[in-house]
Design a protein around this motif. Structure first.
Motif, PDB file in Angstrom:
ATOM      1  N   THR A 175       0.926   4.231  -2.862  1.00  0.00           N
ATOM      2  CA  THR A 175       0.793   5.673  -2.642  1.00  0.00           C
ATOM      3  C   THR A 175       1.982   6.441  -3.204  1.00  0.00           C
ATOM      4  N   GLN A 176       3.147   5.803  -3.255  1.00  0.00           N
ATOM      5  CA  GLN A 176       4.324   6.476  -3.835  1.00  0.00           C
ATOM      6  C   GLN A 176       4.205   6.630  -5.344  1.00  0.00           C
ATOM      7  N   TRP A 188       0.823  -1.213   0.000  1.00  0.00           N
ATOM      8  CA  TRP A 188       0.000   0.000   0.000  1.00  0.00           C
ATOM      9  C   TRP A 188       0.854   1.259   0.000  1.00  0.00           C
ATOM     10  N   ILE A 189       1.980   1.252   0.720  1.00  0.00           N
ATOM     11  CA  ILE A 189       2.820   2.444   0.708  1.00  0.00           C
ATOM     12  C   ILE A 189       3.497   2.607  -0.649  1.00  0.00           C
ATOM     13  N   ARG A 199       0.408  10.150   3.362  1.00  0.00           N
ATOM     14  CA  ARG A 199       0.414   8.866   2.654  1.00  0.00           C
ATOM     15  C   ARG A 199       0.661   7.705   3.604  1.00  0.00           C
ATOM     16  N   GLU A 200       1.520   7.921   4.591  1.00  0.00           N
ATOM     17  CA  GLU A 200       1.846   6.850   5.535  1.00  0.00           C
ATOM     18  C   GLU A 200       0.635   6.469   6.385  1.00  0.00           C
ATOM     19  N   ILE A 217       6.923   1.742   7.393  1.00  0.00           N
ATOM     20  CA  ILE A 217       6.582   2.497   6.192  1.00  0.00           C
ATOM     21  C   ILE A 217       6.652   4.005   6.443  1.00  0.00           C
ATOM     22  N   ALA A 238      -1.881   4.614   4.161  1.00  0.00           N
ATOM     23  CA  ALA A 238      -1.455   3.237   3.886  1.00  0.00           C
ATOM     24  C   ALA A 238      -1.659   2.350   5.105  1.00  0.00           C
TER      25      ALA A 238
END
Length: 395
Positions: free
Chosen positions: A152-153, A148-149, A259-260, A339, A263
């Motif tokens: 998002t990146q 998931w991280i 984002r973290e 993450i 995620a």
């Protein structure tokens, strides 16, 4: 004859039985046992502290009042690099509580929904939910968080941000949602009033002999927004919408989510929703088929049978399993540093690396997680006891 006469005689207790009888007859037995255990713990604890002091590892909590020298991007309360480690731990604790709170809510909603769909008569939906559960439960949570991280990146820069909904932006800088700002007045009294109204409605419904009709149920739900609107008008509360918008090279305004955090929330929700769905499925299947037949015999629809007959009885199985899921979700928030999510474990790690007092920082971390997990366990057990008093769960 003596042997025959002794057949009915009670057997003599052995050594263990005699000790149990002797110990149980002493009113001070439990106090003695507690005192002995305390003395043993004190002896070993004293030796451990003496050995640590000889090696210069004696626990010291003075670092809690020292300056941190680092910043935390995502905070619920103001924090700067000039603040103390104690405040940094509080900031990390609030981030942990925020993540655990929303994770438990979203995982419960999704898990209960998937558990009911799994037992529906629609074969396609049932198989899709089964495939989802098998995929999620047989994949390590750490791997899912990395996925998931990484996803998002891959989001674009703010100028090319995705807009799945109006005034909603998904970018490499985070997720931005519409929100509002309270200009005058306060919403806290309104929230307290709505909570009291919900408890009052629950109290009245628990004492009704018959369930509400669909019209009465809709009217009860409509009472909450009506009360909120009337309260806002009478109290003179005014608020303005706060919509995120692109300003320069970044997005400003609205409710932002890193984002973290996104995620972590998504990963924990999907992972534990699969476990909760299995708990719900097993709880519903534990209710005998006769309960369904009895509901049909009195003319109830399948949905009303599930809501009024089957689901309340299934709580005797679901509640203990969901307690375990909530506690596991709360403890797995400690995977955030993997993450880049700055929660209490990451704060403790940074504190230990900077101060060098690893023992004291680990003790603080244990106390912090106990302070988070024990209230969650207490609230679920309190709900469990309430169900036991109502006869739904065996005491």
């Amino acid at each position: 004859m003596a042997d025959i006469a002794g057949i009915g005689a009670p057997a003599r207790p052995g050594f263990a039985g005699k000790m149990r009888i002797w110990w149980g007859d002493r009113p001070y037995s439990q106090a003695v046992l507690i005192a002995v255990l305390f003395l043993i713990a004190a002896y070993f604890g004293s030796n451990i502290l003496h050995s640590m002091a000889a090696r210069g590892m004696e626990p010291n909590f003075d670092y809690l009042w020292q300056r941190t020298g680092f910043d935390i991007d995502e905070t619920l309360i103001p924090f700067t690099s000039d603040d103390t480690f104690g405040r940094a731990i509080l900031v990390g604790l609030l981030n942990t509580v925020k993540l655990a709170f929303f994770g438990c809510i979203f995982a419960t909603i999704l898990g209960v929904t998937l558990g009911v769909i799994r037992l529906s008569g629609n074969l396609l939906l049932s198989r899709l939910v089964q495939s989802y559960v098998e995929l999620i439960r047989n994949t390590p949570l750490t791997l899912q968080l990395f996925f998931w991280i990484a996803l998002t990146q891959a989001l674009p820069q703010p100028r090319q941000a995705l807009q799945p909904l109006p005034a909603t932006f998904l970018s490499i800088r985070g997720i931005f949602l519409p929100w509002f700002n309270v200009e005058t007045g306060s919403l806290w009294p309104l929230l307290i009033a709505l909570v009291l109204l919900a408890f009052a409605a629950r109290f009245v419904l628990a004492r009704r002999q018959r369930p509400l009709s669909p019209g009465a149920f809709i009217a009860l739900l409509a009472a909450f927004p009506i009360v909120a609107i009337v309260w806002i008008l009478l109290a003179g509360i005014s608020f303005t919408p706060d919509l995120p918008a692109l300003q320069g090279f970044n997005i400003r305004g609205g409710l932002s989510m890193s984002r973290e955090f996104a995620a972590m929330l998504l990963g924990l929700t999907l992972y534990y929703a699969a476990s909760i769905s299995e708990s719900v499925r097993s709880g519903i299947e534990s209710v005998g088929i006769g309960q369904w037949e009895a509901g049909r015999a009195i003319g109830l629809s399948r949905g009303r049978i599930m809501r009024l007959v089957v689901f309340p009885q299934s709580m005797r199985v679901i509640t203990p399993l969901m307690t375990s899921s909530f506690l596991d979700l709360t403890k797995d928030t400690s995977l955030g540093p993997l993450i880049g999510f700055f929660e209490v474990t990451q704060v403790i790690k940074v504190s230990a690396n900077k101060d060098g007092n690893a023992v004291a920082t680990i003790i603080v971390l244990v106390i912090v997680f106990l302070a988070v997990s024990l209230p969650v366990s207490y609230l679920i057990n309190l709900y469990n006891r309430r169900l036991a008093k109502r006869g739904i769960i065996a005491k």
